[in-house]
Design a protein around this motif. Structure first.
Motif, PDB file in Angstrom:
ATOM      1  N   VAL A  93      19.173  13.365   7.252  1.00 35.00           N
ATOM      2  CA  VAL A  93      19.906  12.103   7.423  1.00 35.00           C
ATOM      3  C   VAL A  93      20.834  12.192   8.626  1.00 35.00           C
ATOM      4  O   VAL A  93      20.944  11.243   9.428  1.00 35.00           O
ATOM      5  N   VAL A  94      21.514  13.326   8.768  1.00 33.84           N
ATOM      6  CA  VAL A  94      22.433  13.521   9.890  1.00 33.84           C
ATOM      7  C   VAL A  94      21.710  13.322  11.220  1.00 33.84           C
ATOM      8  O   VAL A  94      22.228  12.696  12.148  1.00 33.84           O
ATOM      9  N   LEU A  95      20.495  13.844  11.306  1.00 32.60           N
ATOM     10  CA  LEU A  95      19.766  13.823  12.572  1.00 32.60           C
ATOM     11  C   LEU A  95      18.971  12.543  12.804  1.00 32.60           C
ATOM     12  O   LEU A  95      18.693  12.188  13.950  1.00 32.60           O
ATOM     13  N   THR A  96      18.587  11.848  11.726  1.00 34.36           N
ATOM     14  CA  THR A  96      17.719  10.667  11.886  1.00 34.36           C
ATOM     15  C   THR A  96      18.377   9.359  11.469  1.00 34.36           C
ATOM     16  O   THR A  96      17.771   8.295  11.626  1.00 34.36           O
ATOM     17  N   GLY A  97      19.595   9.444  10.899  1.00 33.62           N
ATOM     18  CA  GLY A  97      20.249   8.223  10.436  1.00 33.62           C
ATOM     19  C   GLY A  97      19.566   7.668   9.208  1.00 33.62           C
ATOM     20  O   GLY A  97      19.219   8.397   8.283  1.00 33.62           O
ATOM     21  N   SER A  98      19.312   6.389   9.202  1.00 37.01           N
ATOM     22  CA  SER A  98      18.717   5.728   8.039  1.00 37.01           C
ATOM     23  C   SER A  98      17.204   5.558   8.189  1.00 37.01           C
ATOM     24  O   SER A  98      16.607   4.668   7.589  1.00 37.01           O
ATOM     25  N   TYR A  99      16.588   6.420   8.980  1.00 41.46           N
ATOM     26  CA  TYR A  99      15.149   6.298   9.234  1.00 41.46           C
ATOM     27  C   TYR A  99      14.337   6.458   7.953  1.00 41.46           C
ATOM     28  O   TYR A  99      13.347   5.764   7.747  1.00 41.46           O
ATOM     29  N   PHE A 100      14.749   7.402   7.081  1.00 45.65           N
ATOM     30  CA  PHE A 100      14.037   7.642   5.828  1.00 45.65           C
ATOM     31  C   PHE A 100      14.811   7.025   4.667  1.00 45.65           C
ATOM     32  O   PHE A 100      16.048   7.017   4.655  1.00 45.65           O
ATOM     33  N   SER A 101      14.075   6.517   3.689  1.00 51.74           N
ATOM     34  CA  SER A 101      14.715   6.013   2.472  1.00 51.74           C
ATOM     35  C   SER A 101      15.154   7.185   1.601  1.00 51.74           C
ATOM     36  O   SER A 101      14.746   8.331   1.823  1.00 51.74           O
ATOM     37  N   GLY A 102      15.990   6.893   0.603  1.00 50.95           N
ATOM     38  CA  GLY A 102      16.456   7.951  -0.288  1.00 50.95           C
ATOM     39  C   GLY A 102      15.322   8.666  -0.992  1.00 50.95           C
ATOM     40  O   GLY A 102      15.322   9.900  -1.113  1.00 50.95           O
ATOM     41  N   PHE A 103      14.333   7.910  -1.441  1.00 50.85           N
ATOM     42  CA  PHE A 103      13.196   8.522  -2.136  1.00 50.85           C
ATOM     43  C   PHE A 103      12.366   9.372  -1.178  1.00 50.85           C
ATOM     44  O   PHE A 103      11.897  10.461  -1.529  1.00 50.85           O
ATOM     45  N   GLU A 104      12.173   8.885   0.052  1.00 51.97           N
ATOM     46  CA  GLU A 104      11.415   9.663   1.048  1.00 51.97           C
ATOM     47  C   GLU A 104      12.117  10.976   1.361  1.00 51.97           C
ATOM     48  O   GLU A 104      11.465  12.014   1.550  1.00 51.97           O
ATOM     49  N   LEU A 105      13.448  10.958   1.399  1.00 51.36           N
ATOM     50  CA  LEU A 105      14.200  12.192   1.658  1.00 51.36           C
ATOM     51  C   LEU A 105      13.998  13.198   0.524  1.00 51.36           C
ATOM     52  O   LEU A 105      13.839  14.396   0.767  1.00 51.36           O
ATOM     53  N   LYS A 106      14.004  12.710  -0.693  1.00 49.70           N
ATOM     54  CA  LYS A 106      13.761  13.606  -1.819  1.00 49.70           C
ATOM     55  C   LYS A 106      12.349  14.200  -1.765  1.00 49.70           C
ATOM     56  O   LYS A 106      12.139  15.367  -2.090  1.00 49.70           O
ATOM     57  N   ILE A 304       4.968  27.162 -10.484  1.00 44.47           N
ATOM     58  CA  ILE A 304       5.772  26.648 -11.595  1.00 44.47           C
ATOM     59  C   ILE A 304       7.241  26.586 -11.195  1.00 44.47           C
ATOM     60  O   ILE A 304       7.946  25.604 -11.460  1.00 44.47           O
ATOM     61  N   SER A 305       7.728  27.642 -10.520  1.00 44.48           N
ATOM     62  CA  SER A 305       9.117  27.649 -10.038  1.00 44.48           C
ATOM     63  C   SER A 305       9.351  26.505  -9.067  1.00 44.48           C
ATOM     64  O   SER A 305      10.357  25.785  -9.149  1.00 44.48           O
ATOM     65  N   ALA A 306       8.411  26.314  -8.151  1.00 41.26           N
ATOM     66  CA  ALA A 306       8.544  25.238  -7.171  1.00 41.26           C
ATOM     67  C   ALA A 306       8.557  23.868  -7.849  1.00 41.26           C
ATOM     68  O   ALA A 306       9.331  22.982  -7.466  1.00 41.26           O
ATOM     69  N   ALA A 307       7.734  23.692  -8.879  1.00 41.50           N
ATOM     70  CA  ALA A 307       7.676  22.405  -9.584  1.00 41.50           C
ATOM     71  C   ALA A 307       9.009  22.081 -10.247  1.00 41.50           C
ATOM     72  O   ALA A 307       9.494  20.938 -10.185  1.00 41.50           O
ATOM     73  N   ILE A 308       9.643  23.096 -10.874  1.00 42.20           N
ATOM     74  CA  ILE A 308      10.944  22.866 -11.520  1.00 42.20           C
ATOM     75  C   ILE A 308      11.999  22.507 -10.480  1.00 42.20           C
ATOM     76  O   ILE A 308      12.815  21.594 -10.675  1.00 42.20           O
ATOM     77  N   VAL A 309      11.983  23.210  -9.344  1.00 44.94           N
ATOM     78  CA  VAL A 309      12.952  22.923  -8.279  1.00 44.94           C
ATOM     79  C   VAL A 309      12.765  21.500  -7.758  1.00 44.94           C
ATOM     80  O   VAL A 309      13.732  20.770  -7.524  1.00 44.94           O
ATOM     81  N   ILE A 310      11.524  21.103  -7.578  1.00 49.64           N
ATOM     82  CA  ILE A 310      11.247  19.752  -7.070  1.00 49.64           C
ATOM     83  C   ILE A 310      11.784  18.700  -8.034  1.00 49.64           C
ATOM     84  O   ILE A 310      12.353  17.676  -7.619  1.00 49.64           O
ATOM     85  N   ILE A 311      11.643  18.932  -9.332  1.00 43.73           N
ATOM     86  CA  ILE A 311      12.196  18.004 -10.330  1.00 43.73           C
ATOM     87  C   ILE A 311      13.717  17.900 -10.178  1.00 43.73           C
ATOM     88  O   ILE A 311      14.293  16.801 -10.227  1.00 43.73           O
ATOM     89  N   LEU A 312      14.375  19.037  -9.972  1.00 49.14           N
ATOM     90  CA  LEU A 312      15.831  19.044  -9.787  1.00 49.14           C
ATOM     91  C   LEU A 312      16.223  18.304  -8.514  1.00 49.14           C
ATOM     92  O   LEU A 312      17.202  17.550  -8.487  1.00 49.14           O
ATOM     93  N   VAL A 313      15.456  18.515  -7.440  1.00 41.05           N
ATOM     94  CA  VAL A 313      15.744  17.834  -6.169  1.00 41.05           C
ATOM     95  C   VAL A 313      15.609  16.315  -6.335  1.00 41.05           C
ATOM     96  O   VAL A 313      16.433  15.548  -5.830  1.00 41.05           O
ATOM     97  N   LEU A 314      14.593  15.895  -7.049  1.00 40.87           N
ATOM     98  CA  LEU A 314      14.365  14.466  -7.242  1.00 40.87           C
ATOM     99  C   LEU A 314      15.399  13.831  -8.169  1.00 40.87           C
ATOM    100  O   LEU A 314      15.707  12.643  -8.035  1.00 40.87           O
ATOM    101  N   GLY A 315      15.962  14.641  -9.089  1.00 38.75           N
ATOM    102  CA  GLY A 315      16.786  14.063 -10.131  1.00 38.75           C
ATOM    103  C   GLY A 315      18.290  14.103  -9.930  1.00 38.75           C
ATOM    104  O   GLY A 315      19.013  13.326 -10.557  1.00 38.75           O
ATOM    105  N   PHE A 316      18.789  15.003  -9.034  1.00 38.86           N
ATOM    106  CA  PHE A 316      20.246  15.181  -8.960  1.00 38.86           C
ATOM    107  C   PHE A 316      20.740  15.180  -7.525  1.00 38.86           C
ATOM    108  O   PHE A 316      20.106  15.758  -6.639  1.00 38.86           O
ATOM    109  N   PRO A 317      21.917  14.553  -7.274  1.00 36.94           N
ATOM    110  CA  PRO A 317      22.514  14.574  -5.944  1.00 36.94           C
ATOM    111  C   PRO A 317      23.125  15.940  -5.635  1.00 36.94           C
ATOM    112  O   PRO A 317      23.354  16.760  -6.517  1.00 36.94           O
ATOM    113  N   LEU A 318      23.433  16.140  -4.351  1.00 35.15           N
ATOM    114  CA  LEU A 318      23.878  17.441  -3.841  1.00 35.15           C
ATOM    115  C   LEU A 318      25.130  17.957  -4.533  1.00 35.15           C
ATOM    116  O   LEU A 318      25.185  19.115  -4.959  1.00 35.15           O
TER     117      LEU A 318
END
Length: 410
Positions: A93-106, A304-318
């Motif tokens: 976001v810092v580098l591209t501004g609002s080019y990507f939507s929130g879902f696309e960033l996730k 499996i580890s990657a799948a759990i991490v991806i769920i966390l990335v999609l579900g919770f803010p920083l």
């Protein structure tokens, strides 16, 4: 040790501590040093794969507590990985501004996790080389940034004021996660030559060097950046300082370095999480259900580890993920250090230093929990759910089969 937290949570910590001197970074480093001392002593005696997971087995035995805490530790590393992946998207976001939507960033964060999980399949040496190249560039860039920043500081206007104790304690707890890289070092014991000598030295050198670097960089950043700017964009305070120093070029340069740092942190932490999962599967007899699911496949464990991490990335803010990760590791390392006290004769560790580690970890954990309940309880609620879920999983697979066998005998 060079994680991405310096780029992502410095602003939040500064606003919480209300201090123009990075005392929270310094105190977090001092706090973690007691844990590093404990783990260095354990690693010299028990140089086991999985690092902290192996230490838990060594200190508590292969029973209920070790099984519970190791499953929780595994999830703790996955939470940390999601923190770094979320940080990566923040700097997109810092580098591209609002080019990507929130879902696309996730989705970008999730893709990063998946790609680096595949990199981990190439083995520890490739992971290490990738980390060395990435962190080498990050390190040189931060040293250059600090040197330029120091040359622009006005000594007469430096502010060393500190804020309230409660705010500093909460900020210290938030920043604790920035130093948990020492656990990543210890997790690769089975891939390191002479681990009994190498790992303790690596831990001590890394934590001392990184404390000094974090304090230097954060001090320069805070002194250069007006408080109004920090409040407006707490996720990219270093970028704001670089913009003041070197204009748009410096801003972009720091953004790219932050992306590299976040990617390197994801790379190393998902490697460690998989090592911890390996300990859970191989060391705990009651984890046969996991063995059936995972088998001996490194690829399956990573995916499996990657799948759990991806769920966390999609579900919770920083910010929520950052506090969750810090709370998890404060609790876990408090438990590990307490376990070390029980066997300190075997490691020749100083009991007083171990007790200091236990008290500091649990005190910071309590401060973060109270702050989380008051400000944003979602992170605390999720962490409690994870803690209880891992407890119930361990209870289900350790005691219920034993009770059934007892019923059969009767």
């Amino acid at each position: 040790m060079m994680g991405s937290g310096l780029f992502t949570v410095l602003g939040y910590a500064n606003l919480t501590a209300k201090s123009h001197f990075p005392i929270a970074f310094l105190l977090a480093g001092i706090a973690v040093f007691f844990t590093v001392y404990s783990c260095a002593k354990l690693s010299a005696t028990f140089p086991v794969a999985g690092g902290p997971a192996g230490y838990i087995v060594s200190t508590y035995g292969n029973g209920f507590i070790a099984g519970w805490m190791n499953i929780f530790l595994y999830l703790g590393f996955l939470i940390s990985t999601s923190l770094y992946a979320s940080g990566f998207t923040e700097f997109i976001v810092v580098l591209t501004g609002s080019y990507f939507s929130g879902f696309e960033l996730k989705l970008i964060g999730g893709a990063l996790v998946f790609v680096l999980a595949l990199v981990n399949l190439l083995g520890a040496s490739i992971v290490g080389l990738a980390g060395l190249a990435a962190i080498g560039l990050v390190l040189l860039s931060l040293l250059a940034f600090s040197a330029v920043g120091i040359s622009h500081l006005n000594v007469a206007s430096l502010d060393f004021g500190v804020g309230p104790i409660e705010g500093i304690a909460i900020a210290t707890g938030m920043l604790y996660i920035n130093y948990q890289g020492f656990a990543v070092v210890s997790s690769a014991a089975d891939s390191i030559a002479e681990p009994k000598k190498t790992i303790p030295k690596a831990m001590y050198v890394a934590v001392l060097f990184v404390i000094a670097l974090y304090v230097l960089v954060s001090f320069v950043t805070i002194q250069l950046t007006p408080i109004v700017v920090i409040k407006s964009n707490p996720t990219n305070v270093i970028g704001a300082a670089a913009n003041i120093l070197m204009h748009r070029e410096g801003f972009i340069g720091i953004g790219l370095i932050a992306l590299l740092s976040c990617a390197a942190a994801v790379n190393a932490t998902i490697f460690t999480a998989t090592k911890v999962l390996g300990v859970v599967v191989t060391e705990h007899a009651n984890a046969t259900w996991l063995s059936k699911i995972l088998g001996q496949s490194q690829m399956r464990r990573l995916l499996i580890s990657a799948a759990i991490v991806i769920i966390l990335v999609l579900g919770f803010p920083l910010e929520i993920v950052g506090k969750m990760a810090s709370m998890a590791f404060l609790l876990l390392f408090g438990v590990i250090t307490y376990g070390h006290i029980r066997i300190h004769e075997q490691t020749s560790a100083n009991v007083f230093l171990l007790w200091c580690g236990v008290v500091i970890n649990l005190t910071l954990f309590i401060f973060l929990v109270i702050n989380g309940i008051q400000s944003n309880p979602a992170g605390v609620i999720v962490l409690v759910i994870v803690l209880m879920a891992t407890y119930l999983i361990q209870l289900r697979y350790q005691f219920i089969p034993m009770l059934r066998k007892g019923e059969v005998k009767r």
